[in-house]
Design an enzyme around this catalytic site. Structure first.
Site, short mmCIF file in Angstrom:
data_model
loop_
_atom_site.label_atom_id
_atom_site.label_comp_id
_atom_site.label_asym_id
_atom_site.label_seq_id
_atom_site.Cartn_x
_atom_site.Cartn_y
_atom_site.Cartn_z
CE LYS A 229 24.18 38.43 48.78
NZ LYS A 229 24.97 38.24 50.00
CD GLU B 188 27.15 36.87 35.91
OE1 GLU B 188 27.54 37.74 36.73
OE2 GLU B 188 27.02 35.69 36.25
CG ASP B 189 29.66 39.73 38.86
OD1 ASP B 189 29.44 38.75 38.10
OD2 ASP B 189 29.83 39.59 40.08
CG ASP C 199 36.80 32.93 37.08
OD1 ASP C 199 37.83 33.42 36.59
OD2 ASP C 199 36.81 32.15 38.05
CE LYS D 44 39.16 37.13 37.27
NZ LYS D 44 39.32 36.28 38.48
CG PHE E 177 39.96 37.25 43.57
CD1 PHE E 177 39.14 36.21 43.14
CD2 PHE E 177 39.47 38.12 44.52
CE1 PHE E 177 37.86 36.04 43.65
CE2 PHE E 177 38.18 37.98 45.05
CZ PHE E 177 37.38 36.92 44.62
P1 IMP Z 1 32.20 31.32 36.82
O1 IMP Z 1 31.07 30.33 36.88
O2 IMP Z 1 33.51 30.68 37.16
O3 IMP Z 1 32.27 32.08 35.54
O4 IMP Z 1 31.94 32.26 38.04
C1 IMP Z 1 31.59 33.56 37.94
C2 IMP Z 1 31.35 34.08 39.33
O5 IMP Z 1 32.50 33.87 40.16
C3 IMP Z 1 31.12 35.57 39.30
O6 IMP Z 1 29.77 35.87 39.12
C4 IMP Z 1 31.70 35.99 40.63
O7 IMP Z 1 30.73 35.87 41.63
C5 IMP Z 1 32.80 35.00 40.91
N1 IMP Z 1 34.14 35.52 40.53
C6 IMP Z 1 34.94 35.06 39.56
N2 IMP Z 1 36.09 35.77 39.48
C7 IMP Z 1 36.00 36.71 40.45
C8 IMP Z 1 36.89 37.77 40.88
O8 IMP Z 1 37.98 38.02 40.36
N3 IMP Z 1 36.43 38.53 41.91
C9 IMP Z 1 35.24 38.32 42.52
N4 IMP Z 1 34.38 37.36 42.14
C10 IMP Z 1 34.77 36.55 41.12
MG MG Z 2 28.67 36.44 41.25
#
Ligand code: IMP
Ligand code: MG
Length: 182
Positions: free
Chosen positions: A46, A101-102, A105, A133, A154
């Site tokens: 979302k 993507e938002d 991470d 990040k 965060f």
């Molecule tokens: P990844 O697989 O670790 O890259 O996860 C990415 C997902 O983790 C994003 O799509 C977010 O839903 C969540 N996420 C990672 N960092 C944050 C943050 O700082 N705030 C809110 N959601 C985050």
């Molecule tokens: Mg997400």
């Protein structure tokens, strides 16, 4: 109440105005690249909905929209396990696809998603993220377009949540530690 949400914000990292300016700039570049390609713009639910809706409204290329909801297992561990909660409805074979993507991470989610979508043989598959990040990266994922590189904090708002809350904040803010350490 909005005041309640704002009270949980340590500091504003990106204002609405900063994001609008950057999105407009990137949308202009994307328009040149995707002109005449009728791309499939993929919103990852979302968290991306707010960024997605601003991005597409700043583009004038013809496009189609689709939505996908995924989650990755075992963040930070091994690769590739992706749970599809909602799949695309579009057949992307031979299509130019832009995944929106938002935040990236660890990169685990996108790494697995990219593999899955590439198996469907799109003509091209690119990724745009609002936030990156890079310090936290585990999987070898480099977005094709990034609006903002941020520090390892965060963040919430502008679609991003903590426990499903704060998505409707109009800016990106750093969540107070007291909220998640209590
Ligand atoms: P990844 O697989 O670790 O890259 O996860 C990415 C997902 O983790 C994003 O799509 C977010 O839903 C969540 N996420 C990672 N960092 C944050 C943050 O700082 N705030 C809110 N959601 C985050
Ligand atoms: Mg997400």
């Amino acid at each position: 109440m909005k005041e309640q949400m704002h009270a949980d914000v340590e500091r504003i990292m990106l204002t609405e105005a900063e994001m609008q300016a950057r999105i407009k700039e990137i949308a202009g570049k994307l328009d040149l690249i995707y002109k005449d390609k009728n791309p499939v713009m993929v919103c990852i639910l979302k968290g991306s909905i707010v960024f997605f809706s601003d991005l597409i409204r700043n583009m004038s290329a013809k496009m189609e929209l689709d939505f996908m909801s995924v989650s990755s297992y075992g963040a930070g561990t091994t690769s590739g396990e992706l749970k599809i909660k909602q799949d695309l409805r579009t057949n992307i074979e031979g299509r130019d696809v832009l995944v929106v993507e938002d935040i990236i991470d660890s990169g685990n989610t996108l790494y697995a998603l990219k593999k899955l979508l590439n198996d469907r043989k799109p003509a091209s598959l690119n990724i745009i993220t609002l936030l990156d990040k890079p310090e936290r990266r585990v999987a070898p994922i480099v977005p094709d377009y990034t609006c903002f590189v941020i520090e390892d904090e965060f963040v919430i708002g502008y679609g991003l949540d903590y426990a499903e809350q704060y998505r409707n904040l109009p800016y990106v803010g750093v969540l107070k530690r007291s909220v998640y350490e209590k």
